[in-house]
Design a protein around this motif. Structure first.
Motif, PDB file in Angstrom:
ATOM      1  N   ASP B  22     -21.258 -24.330 -26.200  1.00 41.97           N
ATOM      2  CA  ASP B  22     -21.131 -24.714 -25.083  1.00 41.97           C
ATOM      3  C   ASP B  22     -20.780 -23.025 -24.525  1.00 41.97           C
ATOM      4  OD1 ASP B  22     -22.093 -26.742 -24.400  1.00 41.97           O
ATOM      5  OD2 ASP B  22     -19.961 -27.730 -24.063  1.00 41.97           O
ATOM      6  N   PHE B  23     -19.758 -22.514 -25.652  1.00 40.03           N
ATOM      7  CA  PHE B  23     -19.134 -20.798 -25.643  1.00 40.03           C
ATOM      8  C   PHE B  23     -19.719 -19.969 -25.164  1.00 40.03           C
ATOM      9  CE2 PHE B  23     -17.067 -17.378 -27.830  1.00 40.03           C
ATOM     10  CZ  PHE B  23     -15.904 -17.161 -26.573  1.00 40.03           C
ATOM     11  N   LYS B  61     -28.734 -14.308 -35.032  1.00 38.69           N
ATOM     12  CA  LYS B  61     -29.461 -14.415 -34.191  1.00 38.69           C
ATOM     13  C   LYS B  61     -29.641 -15.619 -33.050  1.00 38.69           C
ATOM     14  CE  LYS B  61     -33.222 -16.422 -37.591  1.00 38.69           C
ATOM     15  NZ  LYS B  61     -33.924 -17.321 -38.250  1.00 38.69           N
ATOM     16  N   PRO B  62     -29.903 -13.911 -31.832  1.00 43.27           N
ATOM     17  CA  PRO B  62     -29.459 -13.993 -30.871  1.00 43.27           C
ATOM     18  C   PRO B  62     -30.155 -15.873 -30.523  1.00 43.27           C
ATOM     19  CG  PRO B  62     -31.403 -12.230 -31.190  1.00 43.27           C
ATOM     20  CD  PRO B  62     -31.281 -12.750 -31.649  1.00 43.27           C
ATOM     21  N   SER B  63     -29.240 -16.191 -28.949  1.00 44.41           N
ATOM     22  CA  SER B  63     -29.813 -17.075 -28.373  1.00 44.41           C
ATOM     23  C   SER B  63     -30.578 -16.971 -27.615  1.00 44.41           C
ATOM     24  CB  SER B  63     -28.822 -18.198 -27.553  1.00 44.41           C
ATOM     25  OG  SER B  63     -27.248 -18.082 -28.699  1.00 44.41           O
ATOM     26  N   ALA B  64     -30.766 -15.393 -26.850  1.00 41.23           N
ATOM     27  CA  ALA B  64     -31.621 -14.940 -25.981  1.00 41.23           C
ATOM     28  C   ALA B  64     -31.876 -13.768 -26.097  1.00 41.23           C
ATOM     29  CB  ALA B  64     -31.700 -15.256 -24.378  1.00 41.23           C
TER      30      ALA B  64
END
Lengths: 481, 253
Positions: B22-23, B61-64
C-alpha cells in the motif's frame, strides 16, 4: 551472567523468527525430510539392543560403529548452522569478555531443534552401556566423547575462518583420504594398531576393558585439549585482521578466463570452492585412484559409477546456483547488460568446470589402466550428467532459491526435490553403467544419442528458466537477503 | 520541457510510479534531463530518490509509467539501456570475496571491452581514484570510501552515455571528493549526462546544472541553477523539506 542472558534471549528470539519464516512442515517438503529422518532414527534405535547384546559379551564392534556415526553427525549441524542472527564479532561492540562470548557461542549452538534430537539420540547410547562391564565409567566416557564431538566441530568451524588453516585442512583431508585408502588396502597390522587410539574405541574400551581408567583418562585429556582448542580458535576468530587480505599471489588471482563471461565464471568458481560439500568429492577421487593403481584388472563399470558419484557432493552448486550470491550480488547481475540466459549459462558453466576439474583428476590413471575407449566413454557420460544436473538445477535455482554460506555444508534444497534431482541427474549414469556392464558394443553411439537428447533439453531449460529468472528476480533477491 | 526537443533529452520519465504494497514510494514522476547535464535529485531520507534510481537503472520494475533513456524505454529495452549507462547504486552492489581489480576486470568484457582496454582503463581509473595500491584487496576488507570508489570505477569503465550516482560523495575523503567532482565536470563537458542524488547540498550546489526536490515520492520542485536567483540551494530545499528542533532532548548533557 545477566549480560549473557540478555544476548542469548535476543539470539533465541531471532533464531526462532528466522526458523518460522522458513514455513511449516509442508514448505519445501520439510515433512518428508522429517519422515526420512524418522526412518533413519528408527534404524539407529534398532541397532541399540544389538549393540547392547554385544557389549554384554565384551564385544564393542557395533557400539564403536554407532559412536563413529554419532561423531560424524555431530560435525554437520554446528558446521552447517546458518541461522545465528548475531555473529560473535558483531557482539564485540558490547562490554563482553572472550569467555562470555564463547559461552554465548556454545549456548547458541543448542538453539537448533536438530541439535536437541541429536543430543537425545546420542544419549540413547546409554542403553547399551547399561549392560556393559563398567556401566558408570562407560557413561562418563560416552558423555566425554560427545563433548569431544561438539568441541571438534566447533574447532573446525572456527578454523575455517582462517585462510591458511583452510588450506591446511584441505591438505589434511587429502592425506587422511589417502591414508584411509592405503589402510583399506593393507587391512590388518598398522591399521589395527591405529584404530586402538581412535576416540570411539577409547570410549567403548572404557565400558568393557578390565582396566577402563586408562582409556577414560586418555579420552578426558583429548577432550580437554579440544575444549581449550575450541576456546583458543574462537578467540582467534574475534581478532581484527592486522592486514587487509590480499589475493595477489593465489591461484584464482593467476587464472584469467577468456570471453565476456570469463570474470563471472571466475567469481563463481571461487564461490564454489568455498562450499564444504564439494570437498567430499576429493576422497572419492583419491580412493578411486588408489583402486585403479592397486587393482590389476580395474572395472570400467566402477569408473562409470564413480563419475555419477562425483556429482552428489556438488548438488548445492547445481541446484541452487545463486545461493552463494548475496542480494547485493544479484543487484550487480541486474545492473550488468546480461540477459537471463547469459546469467544462467555462466552459472551452469561454473558447475561444469568444477565437475570437469574433478574428472580430470581421474583421467590420467583411467587412461593408463582402462585405456582410451573408457576415458572417452567416461567423458561422454560426464557431459550427459552435467547436462542432466543443470537442466534440473536451473528449475530448482529459480524456483526454490535459498541462501547458502561460505565454508558451511549445504542441503542443496528441499529434501524431496534434491532427491528427485539426484535421481533425474543419475539416470544417464545408470544407463551408462547398464551399457558397460553388458559390454554393449554400441555403447558409444547410445551415450552419444543420449547426449544430444539432453543437450536439446538443456537449451529448453536455459530459455525457459532464464525467463523465470527475470520475472522472479525480486523473489530470488529476497530469498538471498 | 517546451524548450527541449526530444533529441536533446537523455532521460525522460513519464508518470513513473512505484508501490510497495500500500506504500507509495514514487508517485507519477515526470522529469526531463537534457544531454551533457549534471542533474541533482534531492530529497530527505525515504523520499523516493533511490527507488527512482533503481527504476531508471532496471533494478526495480515500475508499478506504472515508463522512462526513456537515450530514447530507449526501460520497460521494452532494458539490456540496451544497461549497455549505455553506468551506475553507482546506493548499496554499491559489489560481490563478496572479489578484489577491487577483479571487479573491474570482470566488468570490462561484459560491456564489450577487450582485455587490453579493460586493463588500461582500470589502471587509469584506479590510479585517479587512489585505489591502485589496494587493487588486490578484497572489497569486504576495504573501507566504505574505497568500496564506493571501486563501484564508481565500475560505473565509468565502459564510458557510459549516462551515469547514475546514488550518494557519490558519502564516506569519501575531501581529496577523492574533489577528484570525483573534477571527473564529473569533465564528463558533462564531453556530453555525458549525470544523474546524482546527494544530501550534501553545498557540493550539489557547486556541481549541478539543474535539480529536482522529491518529497514523499512526488516532485516538489524542479529548476535550473540559473533560476535560483540569489537564493542558496539550501534555502530552496528547506522550503519543501521540514526539520525538527532539538530542544526536546532535556536529558542530553
Amino acid at each position: 551472567m545477566d549480560r549473557i542472558k540478555a544476548v542469548l534471549q535476543c539470539q533465541w528470539r531471532a533464531y526462532w523468527r528466522r526458523f518460522r519464516s522458513t514455513g511449516n512442515l509442508s514448505t519445501n517438503n520439510l515433512g518428508l525430510l522429517v519422515i526420512l529422518g524418522g526412518i533413519g532414527v528408527v534404524r539407529y534405535l534398532q541397532q541399540l539392543p544389538l549393540a547392547a547384546a554385544q557389549l554384554a559379551k565384551g564385544s564393542t564392534a557395533r557400539y564403536e560403529t554407532l559412536l563413529l556415526l554419532v561423531f560424524l553427525i555431530w560435525l554437520f549441524p554446528v558446521m552447517g548452522e546458518s541461522r545465528r542472527a548475531i555473529s560473535s564479532r558483531d557482539l564485540l561492540h558490547f562490554p563482553l569478555s572472550s569467555r562470555e562470548l564463547f559461552v554465548i557461542r556454545l549456548s547458541s549452538a543448542f538453539f537448533s531443534p536438530l541439535i536437541w534430537i541429536l543430543v537425545a539420540l546420542s544419549l540413547a547410547l546409554v542403553y547399551p552401556i547399561a549392560l556393559a562391564r563398567h556401566p558408570l565409567i562407560g557413561i562418563v566416557a560416552l558423555l566425554t566423547y560427545l563433548l569431544l564431538a561438539l568441541f571438534t566441530s566447533l574447532t573446525i568451524s572456527h578454523l575455517l575462518h582462517n585462510a591458511i588453516v583452510r588450506k591446511f585442512l584441505l591438505v589434511a583431508l587429502l592425506v587422511l583420504s589417502t591414508a584411509v585408502g592405503l589402510l583399506w588396502l593393507g587391512r590388518t597390522g598398522s591399521a589395527q594398531s591405529l584404530r586402538g587410539i581412535l576416540p570411539n574405541r577409547l570410549a567403548a574400551g572404557a565400558a568393557v576393558l578390565p582396566a577402563p581408567f586408562g582409556s577414560l583418562a586418555v579420552l578426558v585429556v583429548v577432550t580437554a585439549a579440544f575444549a581449550l582448542l575450541a576456546l583458543w580458535t574462537f578467540t582467534l576468530t574475534l581478532q581484527p585482521r592486522q592486514n587487509r587480505r590480499s589475493q595477489k599471489f593465489t591461484l584464482f588471482g593467476l587464472i584469467q578466463l577468456p570471453g565476456r563471461l570469463g570474470g563471472l565464471l571466475k567469481k563463481d568458481l571461487r564461490y564454489s570452492s568455498r562450499l564444504l560439500d564439494l570437498y567430499l568429492a576429493l576422497p572419492i577421487v583419491i580412493l578411486f585412484n588408489i583402486y585403479l593403481t592397486s587393482d590389476p584388472v580395474p572395472s570400467m563399470v566402477v569408473f562409470a559409477i564413480i563419475i555419477g558419484g562425483l556429482f552428489w557432493p556438488c548438488v548445492g552448486s547445481a541446484f541452487n546456483c545463486f545461493g552463494l550470491d548475496s542480494s547485493l550480488g544479484l543487484d550487480r547481475y541486474t545492473l550488468l547488460p546480461l540477459s537471463g540466459k547469459e546469467k544462467l549459462f555462466s552459472k551452469n558453466l561454473a558447475f561444469a568446470t568444477v565437475i570437469i576439474t574433478l574428472f580430470v583428476m581421474l583421467l590420467p590413471l583411467t587412461y593408463w589402466k582402462l585405456g582410451p575407449r573408457a576415458s572417452v566413454l567416461g567423458l561422454m557420460e560426464l557431459i550427459v550428467l552435467v547436462l542432466a544436473y543443470v537442466i534440473y538445477g536451473n528449475w530448482m535455482s529459480v524456483r526454490q532459491p535459498f541462501k547458502m554460506h561460505f565454508y558451511r555444508f549445504t542441503s542443496g534444497g528441499s529434501a524431496v526435490d534434491v532427491m528427485m534431482g539426484m535421481i533425474f541427474g543419475s539416470v544417464p549414469a545408470a544407463v551408462a553403467v547398464y551399457l558397460l556392464y553388458h559390454e554393449d558394443d554400441r555403447a558409444f553411439w547410445k551415450i552419444g544419442l543420449m547426449m544430444l537428447m539432453y543437450l536439446a533439453l538443456y537449451f529448453y531449460s536455459l530459455f525457459r528458466y532464464a525467463r523465470v529468472l527475470e520475472d522472479h528476480r525480486e523473489t530470488i533477491r529476497r530469498a538471498l537477503s | 520541457m517546451s524548450i527541449l526537443t526530444r533529441k536533446e533529452l537523455m532521460i525522460e520519465t513519464k508518470g513513473l510510479s512505484r508501490k510497495f504494497g500500500d506504500f507509495v514510494a514514487v508517485q507519477d514522476l515526470n522529469l526531463w534531463v537534457p544531454k551533457g547535464v549534471i542533474f541533482g535529485f534531492l530529497g530527505p531520507n525515504g523520499s523516493g530518490k533511490s527507488t527512482t534510481v533503481k527504476m531508471l537503472t532496471g533494478i526495480l520494475k515500475p508499478s506504472a509509467g515508463d522512462a526513456l533513456i537515450d530514447g530507449s524505454s526501460i520497460l521494452s529495452s532494458p539490456l540496451e539501456i544497461k549497455q549505455k549507462i553506468g551506475v553507482l547504486p546506493e548499496d554499491l552492489a559489489l560481490f563478496d570475496s572479489l578484489t577491487i581489480w577483479e571487479h573491474l576486470s570482470m566488468c570490462g568484457p561484459i560491456y564489450g571491452l577487450t582485455g587490453k582496454e579493460t586493463k588500461a582503463r582500470a589502471e587509469q581509473l584506479l590510479n585517479y581514484l587512489d585505489l591502485w595500491p589496494d587493487r588486490h584487496t578484497f572489497v569486504e576488507q576495504c573501507s566504505s570510501g574505497m568500496r564506493k570508489k571501486c563501484a564508481l570505477a565500475m560505473a565509468l569503465i565502459h564510458n557510459p552515455k549516462v551515469v547514475f550516482l546514488d550518494e557519490p560523495f558519502e564516506g569519501i575523503d575531501p581529496v577523492a571528493s574533489r577528484s570525483i567532482k573534477d571527473l564529473l565536470l569533465l564528463m558533462a563537458e564531453r556530453g555525458v549526462t549525470i544523474f546524482l542524488t546527494s544530501h550534501i547540498l553545498e557540493v550539489v550546489e557547486r556541481l549541478v546544472h539543474s535539480f529536482a526536490v522529491i518529497v514523499h515520492g512526488e516532485v516538489a520542485c524542479s529548476q535550473t541553477m540559473e533560476e535560483l536567483s540569489g537564493c542558496t540551494l539550501e534555502d530552496v530545499y528547506f522550503q519543501y523539506v521540514q526539520r525538527r528542533t532539538v530542544e526536546e532532548f532535556e536529558w542530553i548533557g
